[in-house]
Design a protein around this motif. Structure first.
Motif: not given
Length: 179
Positions: A162-171
């Motif tokens: 999945v090409n999506a952030p896995n946490s708020v920090f990664a976002l």
């Protein structure tokens, strides 16, 4: 001879065993479900049928009942006798008729004769002929035994990346790079 509900249920259950039997022993729970006959009644009936050597039981998983002979060798009269007896009671000694009473001896002989004829007729109807009749009417045979759980898959499938952030920090880091 007595034609009772128990006898009718026994004939129905034996037809069911004959229809389903080629796939293996038939359990009473499945007969109960298909024929809408209580399981406790079936247990009583099959105990009698087993004592009269019309069915055999198989214990354990996949067990149940199967015919002890070929369906062409079992008659409806065999089944009725196993469940209800032959119904031909022993002749009672004649008692002198009371004054003014009708002598029942003539009617007793009549009903004994009717019972004998009924048994003779039922001896001509085989379980195989009843099974053939059911098949001709389109009764479907269950090909599968009791539903079993499907086996679990042996190979694990990896999820697609999945090409999506896995946490708020990664976002936050991703959004900081875009600005």
């Amino acid at each position: 001879m007595r034609l009772t509900t128990k006898g009718r249920f026994a004939v129905t259950a034996m037809i069911d065993v004959a229809l389903q039997g080629p796939a293996g022993p038939v359990n009473l729970g499945s007969i109960s479900r298909r024929q809408r006959i209580s399981l406790s009644h079936l247990e009583q009936l099959f105990a009698r049928l087993r004592r009269h050597d019309l069915v055999e039981s198989t214990r354990g998983p996949g067990g149940g009942y199967s015919l002890s002979r070929k369906p062409a060798e079992i008659t409806v009269a065999n089944i009725i006798r196993a469940i209800d007896g032959d119904g031909l009671e022993k002749a009672k000694p004649l008692q002198p008729a009371l004054p003014g009473a009708v002598n029942r001896h003539a009617t007793d002989e009549l009903w004994a004769s009717v019972s004998r004829r009924a048994l003779e007729f039922l001896d001509t109807i085989t379980l195989q002929s009843l099974v053939d009749e059911q098949i001709a009417r389109g009764v479907e045979v269950e090909h599968e035994r009791s539903p079993r759980r499907s086996p679990l898959p042996t190979a694990r499938v990896k999820p697609a990346p999945v090409n999506a952030p896995n946490s708020v920090f990664a976002l936050g880091a991703m959004l900081a790079k875009r600005s």
